[in-house]
Design an enzyme around this catalytic site. Sequence first.
Site: not given
Length: 469
Positions: A94, A324, A392, A468
């Site tokens: 990611d 991050h 992070h 979420k």
Amino acid sequence: MYKRELRLVSENLYEIEKKGSMNVPGRIYANDNILRSIDINVLSQIENVASLPGIISYSLAMPDAHWGYGFPIGGVAAFPFPDGIISPGGIGYDINCGVRLMKTGITYREVQKKIRPLTDKLFQNIPLGLGQGAIYRPDKAELSKILSRGAQYIVEKGFGDKEDLQRCDSNGCIPEADAEAVSDRAKERGLGQLGSLGAGNHFIEIDVVEEIFDEHFTREAGIFKGELFLMIHSGSRGLGHQITTDWISILMKEIRKKDIFLRDRQLVYTEANTEAGKRYFSAMNAGANFAFANRQLMSHKIRTMFTQYLSNQARVELICDCCHNIAMKESINGKNIIVHRKGATRADPKEKTIYGNKSFSSPVIVPGSMGSGFHLLSPEEKCADTFFSLPHGAGRLLGRKQACRKFKENDIKKELMNKGIYVKNYSSEGVSEEAPGAYKGLEDVVETVTKVGLARSILRGRPVGNIKG
DNA sequence: ATGTGC
């Protein structure tokens, strides 16, 4: 647990001695609680990274380190540039996953009874869940602009303001990006996902400023105790994932042709100054720009939503946006380097951001698991020891599957509700995989880095609502 | 992390 293999350097800092094919020692930041929970696999991954050619000084692991693809998540590694390497495993699938923190100007007390509908409204307005939707659908030409210009293009389109960019890492755009180095397949996936949260550990959280440690900062930034904050954790979605998949496969083929020994195939790398290296770097940055644009669109949507719903009492302002999962060209002691941060945040006390009438070292946001909120940290001089990096987040303690088996959605939601945290989720795994018990303690991570002198805490927030995927 | 697989 593994104290025999670790030499104590100073309080909360341990070293893995250089041995075998390692080019440098490994170093890990941990207090006693963190040390007890270290996964043995992380230690071998630190050693694997230490054996990569040209690695400078140390193979580093932040206190939130856990097992990842090739490199540990929470890992930091620097290599010389232009005569050094770059590795997708040191960045993560990611690309430019990151966290954005916003203040709202309203007190929790004012909206205490509205947290549930407010959270539900967030859930309705932000596309979330695996493969789900977009806030804004660009055409192909526009997508190219987004890949090269990131959040800057989005703000020009009217979704945000200049201050958003000023407070964003790299001002929301990494210049060295090339849409041409991104495959059609990756672009296709990106077209339908611009302005979407995603799944896994991605979330949007409503928090309350609980404790302030640096009043000088908060006064200038207009932050007050009891203020409602918002946090967005998301990245480059399917587009970034596809870029990484594509390039790992290209680089694997290349490295097989050469006589190179890899302790782990997942450490696959290329020299940064080769054609492949340059193209991979610009593709990775294009992914990073997509992620900046993605977070910018979501925050703008939330901003309009908040002002509408709370009849203009709210003023949603960006505090910071921290990447991050990225590799960046930087310099240290006059030498050019590429720093890989995978699940680690850039933290340079010399880099400033303006709040009010003063400039402060750009702060770093460290979120915990669903139950624990966040700390806003200010980087300190000692960050020179970590190539200017901080953790992070809290860091996983249990793997996703393990967590899924151990925690049940409804139990966790009930538990959180009892603590005053309302969770609205798309999938049941979104809650069980991310249960607070699956994570290390945020306070342990923060204590580790503050005691070592890498940072100090500006403020702490506690969660009240969470959405979420 | 991810339309979860060489």
